[in-house]
Design a protein around this motif. Structure first.
Motif, PDB file in Angstrom:
ATOM      1  N   LEU A   1     -54.700   1.060  87.481  1.00 40.79           N
ATOM      2  CA  LEU A   1     -55.825   1.342  86.584  1.00 40.79           C
ATOM      3  C   LEU A   1     -55.722   0.503  85.323  1.00 40.79           C
TER       4      LEU A   1
ATOM      5  N   LEU B   1     -54.251  -2.322  84.999  1.00 42.63           N
ATOM      6  CA  LEU B   1     -54.585  -3.697  85.361  1.00 42.63           C
ATOM      7  C   LEU B   1     -56.090  -3.899  85.440  1.00 42.63           C
ATOM      8  N   LEU B   2     -56.731  -2.932  86.105  1.00 41.55           N
ATOM      9  CA  LEU B   2     -58.182  -2.995  86.288  1.00 41.55           C
ATOM     10  C   LEU B   2     -58.892  -3.014  84.931  1.00 41.55           C
TER      11      LEU B   2
ATOM     12  N   TYR C   1     -67.432  12.463  85.698  1.00 44.34           N
ATOM     13  CA  TYR C   1     -66.513  13.025  86.675  1.00 44.34           C
ATOM     14  C   TYR C   1     -66.460  12.103  87.882  1.00 44.34           C
TER      15      TYR C   1
ATOM     16  N   TYR D   1     -62.017   6.622  94.170  1.00 43.16           N
ATOM     17  CA  TYR D   1     -63.269   6.164  93.581  1.00 43.16           C
ATOM     18  C   TYR D   1     -63.413   4.658  93.736  1.00 43.16           C
TER      19      TYR D   1
ATOM     20  N   PRO E   1     -63.666   1.280  92.193  1.00 43.53           N
ATOM     21  CA  PRO E   1     -63.255   0.782  90.869  1.00 43.53           C
ATOM     22  C   PRO E   1     -64.424   0.229  90.048  1.00 43.53           C
ATOM     23  N   THR E   2     -65.353  -0.447  90.732  1.00 38.78           N
ATOM     24  CA  THR E   2     -66.484  -1.021  90.002  1.00 38.78           C
ATOM     25  C   THR E   2     -67.360   0.084  89.409  1.00 38.78           C
ATOM     26  N   ILE E   3     -67.536   1.151  90.192  1.00 33.20           N
ATOM     27  CA  ILE E   3     -68.323   2.281  89.690  1.00 33.20           C
ATOM     28  C   ILE E   3     -67.638   2.893  88.477  1.00 33.20           C
TER      29      ILE E   3
ATOM     30  N   LEU F   1     -65.767   1.394  86.318  1.00 31.02           N
ATOM     31  CA  LEU F   1     -66.011   0.505  85.177  1.00 31.02           C
ATOM     32  C   LEU F   1     -67.437   0.682  84.642  1.00 31.02           C
TER      33      LEU F   1
ATOM     34  N   ASP G   1     -69.846  -8.657  93.191  1.00 31.70           N
ATOM     35  CA  ASP G   1     -69.706  -7.249  93.548  1.00 31.70           C
ATOM     36  C   ASP G   1     -70.119  -6.341  92.401  1.00 31.70           C
TER      37      ASP G   1
ATOM     38  N   THR H   1     -73.079  -3.789  92.692  1.00 39.63           N
ATOM     39  CA  THR H   1     -72.813  -2.368  92.501  1.00 39.63           C
ATOM     40  C   THR H   1     -73.716  -1.793  91.419  1.00 39.63           C
TER      41      THR H   1
ATOM     42  N   ASN I   1     -76.341   1.006  91.925  1.00 40.67           N
ATOM     43  CA  ASN I   1     -76.180   2.193  91.073  1.00 40.67           C
ATOM     44  C   ASN I   1     -77.493   2.552  90.384  1.00 40.67           C
TER      45      ASN I   1
END
Lengths: 334, 220
Positions: free
Chosen positions: B17, B19-20, B98, B103, B105-107, B109, B171, B175, B179
């Motif tokens: 996380l 790193l992300l 929440y 999950y 990862p892009t969502i 962010l 991506d 996303t 979204n």
């Protein structure tokens, strides 16, 4: 119980009694007893014998009659002890007490199984909770290291299979462990779509939706699982090219109807009635991709619990359309 | 740089996380002392907290309840339990968002960015060179001219401008579009980008969206 049956059951006592009476009368006759006294004796013996047997019959009959009656009326026969008359005789007490003991040991045995099931369910939930952690790590790692999308697709398949177990356990359980909330159907569809985004794009499926923003009462996680399963099937059983998946919703009377359409390989007519059966794999499930036959079974069970009707329309080689009647859900509104 | 506190007891996830978040230009701090979680968090004074429900010593929901008495930092709750109860409880204790493990990862962010945007109230317009971009209306104004963008173009331009210091991956763009209920494919993304370029050219901005082949796009 009839008087005749009662006498038949006690035939030995009756015969002994009659034999004794005849013997006694013969003896009295032999000793030249007054004829009137003899008649009175015969009369008294027979009447008292009859009254004794009738009294004992009536007493037994009243117990057994009410016992059989209430047994007949009960759908849950094991509740008989709650309706039975208070035992008065020793014999009745034996019956009631033994019924009580039998019932008790059966309830204990059932509780043992119940506890095992609940414990197993809890274990599965905890285990799934645990296993989601390494799956999360894998997804994050894949993302950070910019691995191939194929690997992510494999991890998602794993995640879906795990969810199948989770919702199978939940759907098999009798208690209702879902939570009804007001959610926007559009949000639910969005979450499921994003979850399947990579697979849809990887398979070059033309994906579109036409959803009215509408608040419905549902358990969001359950509904997401249901729609996810159906989309997964649409992806699994797609045609080679020009694949389309369309999700749409509209109102019909007081219900919200959700339709998931795909132009995939369809379901053979002979299979369509059985797609919701447990472990039914069908022609497609055996030939195209390996299937457990559990996905739609679980979907159907969850729909039943939420009070949704679900149907499948399909033409082999042409299309499949899954229709879910989300219901008005007024029942759940306070 | 926004500071994000990671409250997560699984060290692999916590590190990934971090790193992300760092690769998306956030300052990410991992909480190590769970026994004094509340004080540690307050001491670090983060701009946002990623809070796992299942942590040692104290339940994440209780921790959130205690934190809310003292600070108003945005909180995204994270759980691996698939149920509605946790979600309802989390929101009632004051969570801002929440997510369920695993999950996307892009969502995550996008959710973080959306929360920050909600906090910065006057972020309805973004300025870039002498352009002003009104996100709500979808209008880009130059000194004498203005253009109107379509919904897809608004989403794309907004994401590019909000991350103008780095490359935005395909991506991420896809996303973000999905979204916002725009379920388009990569070809459509390319078409949208080239339309956006043409419109920007009308305002006199030639090639401000640079293509990084195989990776994504960047505003230059």
């Amino acid at each position: 119980m009839k008087y005749k049956d009662y006498l038949k059951d006690n035939i030995v006592s009756v015969l002994i009694y009659l034999f004794t009476t005849i013997l006694l009368v013969t003896l009295l006759f032999a000793f030249k007893t007054n004829i009137y006294l003899l008649i009175i004796c015969i009369f008294l013996l027979l009447v008292s014998g009859f009254i004794i047997s009738l009294y004992s019959f009536l007493r037994k009959n009243s117990f057994y009659k009410s016992y059989l009656n209430s047994l007949d009326k009960l759908t849950e026969k094991y509740l008989i002890l709650e309706t039975i008359k208070e035992p008065t005789t020793y014999e009745e007490k034996i019956i009631v007490n033994s019924l009580y003991d039998i019932n008790k040991s059966m309830i204990e045995a059932i509780n043992e199984y119940k506890r095992n099931t609940v414990e197993f369910k809890e274990f599965v939930e905890i285990w799934i909770h645990e296993v989601k952690i390494p799956i999360s790590s894998m997804i994050l790692k894949c993302h950070n290291q910019k691995y191939d999308k194929d690997l992510l697709s494999i991890i998602r398949r794993l995640d879906n299979s795990i969810d199948e177990v989770l919702y199978y356990v939940r759907s098999e359980n009798t208690e209702k462990d879902f939570v009804i909330n007001e959610v926007d159907l559009k949000d639910v569809i969005r979450d499921v779509s994003i979850k399947n985004k990579d697979d849809l794009l990887l398979n070059s499926i033309d994906f579109s939706t036409s959803i009215n923003s509408k608040s419905i009462s549902t358990d969001r996680k359950w509904l997401e699982f249901i729609i996810n399963q159906i989309i997964n099937n649409s992806i699994k059983y797609k045609k080679e090219k020009d694949s389309i998946i369309t999700i749409s919703s509209y109102d019909k009377e007081d219900k919200t109807i959700l339709e998931i359409y795909d132009n995939g390989i369809g379901i053979p007519r002979s299979d369509i009635k059985r797609v919701f059966d447990k472990s039914f794999t069908g022609t497609n499930g055996r030939s195209k991709v390996k299937s457990t036959g559990m996905g739609l079974y679980i979907v159907k069970k969850l729909c039943d619990k939420l009070g949704y009707n679900i149907y499948i329309e399909s033409e082999e080689g042409n299309y499949t359309k899954v229709i879910i009647e989300l219901g008005s859900n007024d029942l759940y509104k306070i | 740089m926004k500071k994000i506190m990671i409250v997560e007891d699984d060290s692999v996830i916590a590190n990934e996380l971090q790193l992300l978040l760092k690769s998306s230009d956030f300052d990410a701090v991992i909480l190590n002392d769970f026994e004094n979680a509340e004080n540690e968090i307050i001491k670090n004074n983060p701009d946002l907290i990623l809070l796992d429900i299942n942590i040692p010593f104290i339940n994440g929901e209780m921790l959130l309840k205690n934190l809310r008495k003292k600070i108003n930092t945005p909180v995204i709750m994270v759980t691996s339990r698939e149920n509605e109860v946790d979600e309802v409880v989390s929101y009632s204790y004051g969570a801002d968002d929440y997510v369920t493990k695993p999950y996307n990862p892009t969502i995550l962010l996008l959710k973080i960015n959306a929360l920050f945007k909600r906090c910065d109230q006057n972020k309805n317009t973004i300025s870039y060179k002498d352009l002003t971009f009104d996100i709500g209306k979808g209008i880009v104004k130059a000194s004498d001219k203005e253009i109107v963008l379509t919904k897809n173009e608004i989403i794309i331009f907004n994401l590019l401008l909000s991350n103008k210091d780095r490359i935005v991956t395909k991506d991420e763009l896809m996303t973000d579009l999905w979204n916002n209920d725009e379920y388009i494919n990569e070809n459509a993304l390319t078409v949208n980008i080239s339309r956006l370029r043409t419109k920007l050219l009308d305002l006199g901005y030639d090639n401000i969206i640079e293509t990084r082949k195989g990776i994504g796009y960047r505003i230059i």
